[in-house]
Scaffold this motif. Structure first.
Motif, PDB file in Angstrom:
ATOM      1  N   GLU A   1      -3.229  -7.772   0.752  1.00 55.31           N
ATOM      2  CA  GLU A   1      -4.360  -8.693   0.820  1.00 55.31           C
ATOM      3  C   GLU A   1      -5.079  -8.742  -0.525  1.00 55.31           C
TER       4      GLU A   1
ATOM      5  N   SER B   1      -4.634 -14.939   0.292  1.00 60.91           N
ATOM      6  CA  SER B   1      -4.762 -15.174  -1.146  1.00 60.91           C
ATOM      7  C   SER B   1      -4.066 -14.084  -1.948  1.00 60.91           C
TER       8      SER B   1
ATOM      9  N   ASP C   1      -7.961 -10.695  -1.170  1.00 60.70           N
ATOM     10  CA  ASP C   1      -9.357 -11.150  -1.129  1.00 60.70           C
ATOM     11  C   ASP C   1     -10.331 -10.142  -1.719  1.00 60.70           C
TER      12      ASP C   1
END
Length: 421
Positions: free
Chosen positions: A31, A2, A33
């Protein structure tokens, strides 16, 4: 994987840069998240307060996520944000282009404050392209920073001095966006009309626009963000009034309609110059829609001075008005000037907004019955005409498609248009 959540404060440039920043972080496998990035604004003390509020709210709603603060407010006062318990790191306005600065913990040996001296940055602006997934327009940042020192503005200390992107790189970016299907490109920056003097040969914004239109012949629509009217030279003026692919939409950084206030702001134009510029533009291209930024309640502004600003709505035919109540920004000369009462500032802003709303409404009504070329946005239900009026479409249009439209009505501050093809 994401993308990091991004919360953008302030100007359109911040919003465009946030999208580019997300794309860059994803490309570098950062990353998302457990990460929230706040792209801050420093234009007023109120903007800084709202940024701090957004940081607290983001952490309260997402206690397990790391909060990284970047943008102008982070650049101007990194220690203040670093001291907030909700903040994991502070990244400067130039440093945000290095994806490594958004790595936390053992992934990076960098300190929590990752902010370079922006005034020492002399490289050309990093080459930012924003292609919003849910929009049909793309943004290309051609310039960053500002060499001027308006008395109300802290932004040069958040963005640094003016730095331009070489024209060849801009042309390549625009061509790439067209190849990806974008029908409109917006050239953006902090002070786009100051483009070029730091580059070899000192090209101007007009020269850049000419080069884009010549070398990207398949680009249907090119739009410019906010312009400083005093820097619109003959070449750019001729393009704005004579080039069909350059959109008939000129947004001017006016700030005031009173000459004494303009001097105290350290603006470089006069009231008369602004009025004359608009008259010249509309004489050669009557369909040009004028937008403007106007500040209500600048220090020392009396009733007569305010009346001069209010009258600019009609005299400059401002149909895209951006009205800002003055808010002092610590560190600016204007913050030390005699201040206007806060309630009076709000009332003057209300009157300016009312006048701008009425002028825009009359303009939209005048467009009923006309034919417009509309670039469909999102699901194809709405879009923008060349003059930047918002149109709700009655008919079928694909996102990103330019369709001929007959304007049949005006409702809720937008036009209703029937697709005719």
């Amino acid at each position: 994987m994401s993308r990091p959540e991004m919360i953008s404060m302030g100007c359109r440039l911040n919003i465009a840069e946030s999208e580019s920043l997300q794309q860059n972080l994803s490309a570098n496998n950062i990353e998302g998240d457990n990460l929230i990035i706040i792209n801050s604004c420093a234009v007023t003390n109120e903007a800084v307060r709202q940024t701090r509020q957004a940081i607290r709210r983001a952490k309260k709603d997402n206690p397990d996520k790391n909060i990284i603060v970047t943008g102008c407010a982070a650049q101007v006062d990194p220690a203040m944000f670093a001291e907030m318990p909700e903040t994991s790191a502070v990244v400067g306005n130039f440093d945000k282009y290095d994806a490594a600065n958004f790595k936390l913990g053992l992934q990076s040996n960098r300190p929590d404050i990752r902010v370079s001296d922006i005034m020492q940055i002399t490289e050309t602006a990093p080459h930012m392209v924003s292609a919003f997934a849910d929009r049909s327009r793309a943004f290309v940042e051609i310039q960053n920073g500002c060499d001027h020192r308006c008395t109300f503005c802290i932004i040069p200390y958040g963005r640094g001095n003016s730095r331009s992107v070489p024209a060849g790189i801009v042309v390549e970016q625009v061509q790439d966006l067209v190849d990806k299907g974008f029908q409109e490109v917006v050239l953006t920056g902090v002070d786009v009309t100051s483009y070029g003097p730091d580059l070899p040969g000192a090209p101007t914004l007009g020269m850049l626009v000419e080069r884009i239109l010549k070398h990207v012949s398949t680009l249907p629509r090119l739009r410019l963000s906010s312009l400083d009217g005093i820097e619109i030279d003959d070449r750019l003026f001729d393009l704005l009034t004579g080039e069909a692919r350059l959109m008939p939409h000129v947004h001017l950084s006016l700030q005031s309609g009173d000459n004494m206030i303009l001097k105290r702001m350290k603006r470089r134009h006069s009231r008369e110059q602004a009025i004359t510029l608009v008259e010249r533009l509309k004489a050669k291209r009557p369909e040009i829609a004028i937008g403007a930024d106007i500040i209500a309640g600048f220090p020392t502004e009396d009733d007569a001075m305010f009346a001069n600003s209010l009258s600019m709505i009609e005299q400059c035919d401002i149909v895209h008005g951006h009205i800002f109540p003055y808010s002092p920004k610590q560190g600016t000369p204007a913050a030390k000037m005699p201040q206007v009462d806060g309630k009076l500032i709000k009332e003057r802003a209300r009157l300016l907004r009312k006048a701008a709303t009425q002028r825009a409404g009359k303009w939209r009504q005048s467009l009923v019955g006309s034919s417009q070329q509309v670039l469909a946005e999102v699901s194809g239900n709405t879009g923008y005409a060349e003059n930047f009026v918002r149109v709700r479409l009655d008919g079928t249009a694909k996102k990103g498609e330019i369709v001929p439209v007959e304007i049949i009505d005006e409702q809720d501050k937008q036009l209703i248009g029937r697709v005719t093809a």
